[in-house]
Design an enzyme around this catalytic site. Structure first.
Site, short mmCIF file in Angstrom:
data_model
loop_
_atom_site.label_atom_id
_atom_site.label_comp_id
_atom_site.label_asym_id
_atom_site.label_seq_id
_atom_site.Cartn_x
_atom_site.Cartn_y
_atom_site.Cartn_z
N GLU A 78 -6.47 12.52 -17.28
CA GLU A 78 -6.04 12.03 -18.45
C GLU A 78 -7.10 11.35 -19.30
OE1 GLU A 78 -2.81 8.49 -19.13
OE2 GLU A 78 -2.16 9.89 -17.84
N ASP B 101 -2.31 10.25 -14.91
CA ASP B 101 -1.95 9.05 -14.12
C ASP B 101 -0.62 9.20 -13.45
OD1 ASP B 101 -4.08 7.80 -15.12
OD2 ASP B 101 -3.16 5.85 -15.91
N TYR C 216 -3.65 1.47 -8.53
CA TYR C 216 -2.64 1.77 -9.78
C TYR C 216 -1.79 0.71 -10.15
CZ TYR C 216 0.40 4.54 -12.87
OH TYR C 216 0.83 4.85 -13.86
#
Length: 641
Positions: free
Chosen positions: A20, A116, A318
């Protein structure tokens, strides 16, 4: 090397990995051996690793479907495309990078989607692959942290992209739904009520969020303070309050005061109970944003950016998550994480070593309040990775410290306390005082005791941190049932107070529970499914309201501007501003992700709702108009504050 088996499988083939952002691509390339740099990608060991810059593609604009939709006209509404299309964002850097990606994907034997691991990440890369016309098989890298170990494990356990089709459909439904409502309602309201001079931005999440702020502000503005009287008395330097509660008239209070004046105070009951207080649960994104706003004054967007940076630097997992649980397979890795925290130093000081020592060398406790795989879908709660942090900014260190302390806390013993309740009586009128004594702090040793909340503003605390503890955490003198003596009564006049203004912390909580501000952790978790917006998008929604000049900050308070208030007053259609209805939409989107609801049905329902809104507004017989002050005047007013 761990990837030899993969390379043998795809011998003489090129595997294209797409991340990303460039920094993430560099980490992945280093781990899988793609060490040769080229313009827009890295290559080596059978891999080409390239990257996007977040979104490269977006949904087409109205005029891309038909020239008739270029001009803003009521007769062209509702604008409902037969099927949604995507296009490249009009930016030279994006066009150049996309050209590189397209060339790599056209020749690839396989693509690994390294976006992601969430709804937005899935959408970003799927759109790029569609636009590039990729035809080869696609695998999905799905990881919860950016550590070298996690990347290696992820490549050894690549998933089939088809496994994530429901996630993509949920993201696509969200984007398409936002387009349908935003494009149509914004044009509809500006043309019908905006007198072609005031842009009236309306969105599926931003408008109900603005309505929360406006409605709270109206409650405050319309609030009429009313007096009440509180009867209390001081006995043995301890203030007891009448259990009857508030007296609504002064005469009633004075009568009670006269009844007890000069008569002895008698202790009628002394009750001591021991209790336990569990540690607060691990952080999800919203609870972290709430705490950072409460303790440090960080905006929701700033906290998201900081925790995202800590994730990309491999120090935390995350961040865009809405669960406060860990899956059971994380438990064996926790001692290693704890060891990393034990060794962590800031400015030569090891802040966590003394906190961890009592639980070192023995198995960490495992409870359903922390480890519950059934409460974890794509990602678990935010925790440290065990990688020792280096070179953090002051703000990054503050956020890391919260996450680290919360993680250590869940493995520490419960806090043990005793609560003493003393009842007393004077001539038939009962009084009460409660005191709390900490017997064993347990997990509380990790707690930061300085919340730094601005005076007079709403403080949002974790329910597990105890209600009213600041006022009542004290040890009472020893009282004995039946003792009696002199006392000094007081009658104090007080005024009822309006609800507090929203600050970012309390607004995030209200968005999480579709407008119902819920303190209780368990109840709040149950209501999350009907929250408005995703945890990862709420910060940007709040920022959008600032950019549109619909709200402004006054210290920590969020205050609606005249334009924001007028916009909500102008909207009579509940579908556009109701938190409950928007919460139901969010639940449907979540159900699409979990294959419990059909994506096409969601879009069809929204098309019908948009058509109904257009019809209702077009047939509105009232003369509603927006008359908000021009922007420059609003800025001047803000400057005088």
């Amino acid at each position: 090397m761990v990837f030899r088996s993969l390379i043998r499988t795809f011998a003489h083939r090129m595997i294209v990995c797409i991340a990303e952002k460039p920094s993430v691509a560099r980490d992945i390339a280093r781990i899988i051996g793609a060490t040769s740099s080229h313009d827009g990608y890295m290559e080596g060991n059978g891999y080409q690793v390239t990257w996007t810059f977040g979104h490269l593609c977006t949904l087409k604009e109205p005029h891309d479907y038909t020239p008739m939709w270029r001009a803003w006209s009521l007769t062209s509404l509702p604008m409902i495309p037969e099927r949604f299309g995507i296009k490249l964002i009009d930016d030279q850097g994006i066009k150049k990078q996309f050209g590189i990606i397209e060339g790599l994907m056209q020749k690839a034997e396989r693509i690994v989607n390294c976006g992601d691991a969430g709804q937005e990440g899935e959408l970003i890369q799927r759109w790029v692959m569609q636009k590039a016309g990729a035809k080869c098989p696609v695998s999905r890298l799905w990881i919860s942290s950016m550590t070298d170990e996690a990347i290696r494990e992820g490549f050894q356990n690549l998933k089939d992209q088809a496994d994530y089709q429901p996630l993509y459909l949920a993201g696509l439904s969200r984007a398409s739904g936002a387009w349908l409502l935003g494009m149509n309602a914004t044009r509809l309201y500006m043309l019908r009520y905006g007198q072609n001079r005031q842009v009236l931005s309306i969105g599926r999440v931003q408008t109900p969020t603005l309505a929360l702020i406006v409605n709270r502000q109206k409650e405050i503005d319309n609030f009429k303070p009313e007096p009440y009287w509180v009867l209390a008395t001081v006995y043995r330097d301890t203030t007891f309050t009448a259990t009857k509660g508030k007296f609504t008239s002064k005469e009633e209070g004075e009568e009670a005061f006269k009844t007890i004046e000069g008569k002895p105070f008698t202790v009628t009951k002394v009750e001591k109970k021991e209790g336990k207080e569990q540690p607060p649960q691990l952080y999800d994104l919203t609870s972290l944003q709430v705490d950072c706003n409460r303790k440090f004054g960080f905006s929701a967007e700033m906290t998201l950016n900081l925790i995202q940076a800590l994730y990309e630097k491999k120090y935390t997992t995350y961040p865009r998550v809405d669960t406060q649980y860990l899956s059971d397979d994380i438990y064996p890795k926790c001692p290693q994480t704890m060891n990393g925290l034990y060794q962590t130093k800031f400015g030569g000081v090891a802040p966590y070593a003394e906190l961890i020592k009592p639980i070192g060398g023995k198995p960490l406790k495992k409870t359903k309040r922390v480890f519950d795989s059934s409460k974890v879908t794509d990602h678990h709660a935010i925790i440290p990775t065990g990688v020792i942090p280096q070179g953090l900014s002051d703000a990054e260190q503050k956020v890391f410290d919260l996450v680290a302390r919360r993680f250590i806390g869940v493995f520490l013993p419960d806090c043990k306390f005793s609560t003493t309740t003393v009842l007393g009586e004077v001539d038939g009128i009962e009084f009460k005082v409660t005191g709390k004594e900490i017997l064993d702090p347990g997990w509380r040793v990790v707690r930061d005791t300085s919340p730094n909340t601005a005076e007079g503003e709403e403080q949002v605390t974790s329910p597990s941190e105890g209600k009213g503890e600041a006022a009542e955490e004290r040890t009472l003198p020893t009282f004995v049932k039946g003792e009696s003596g002199e006392h000094k009564p007081t009658l104090t006049e007080k005024m009822t107070t309006p609800p507090p203004y929203y600050n970012e912390a309390s607004l995030l909580r209200a968005m999480e529970t579709a407008g119902k501000f819920v303190e209780d952790e368990t109840l709040r978790a149950a209501m999350k499914e009907n929250g408005i917006g995703r945890p990862s998008s709420r910060a940007s929604i709040i920022e959008t309201l600032f950019k549109r000049h619909y709200i402004r900050r006054e210290r920590k308070r969020l205050v609606a501007t005249p334009t924001g208030i007028e916009l909500i007053d102008l909207i009579h259609e509940d579908l556009l501003k109701s938190c409950e209805l928007t919460g139901i939409w969010e639940k449907k989107l979540r159900d699409i992700e979990h294959q419990k609801y059909d994506a096409q049905q969601f879009i069809n329902e929204l098309k019908q709702q948009v058509t109904d809104i257009v019809r209702d507004v077009m047939s509105d017989p009232t003369n509603r108009r927006i008359t908000a002050m021009p922007l420059e005047e609003e800025k001047k007013k803000k400057g005088k504050k």
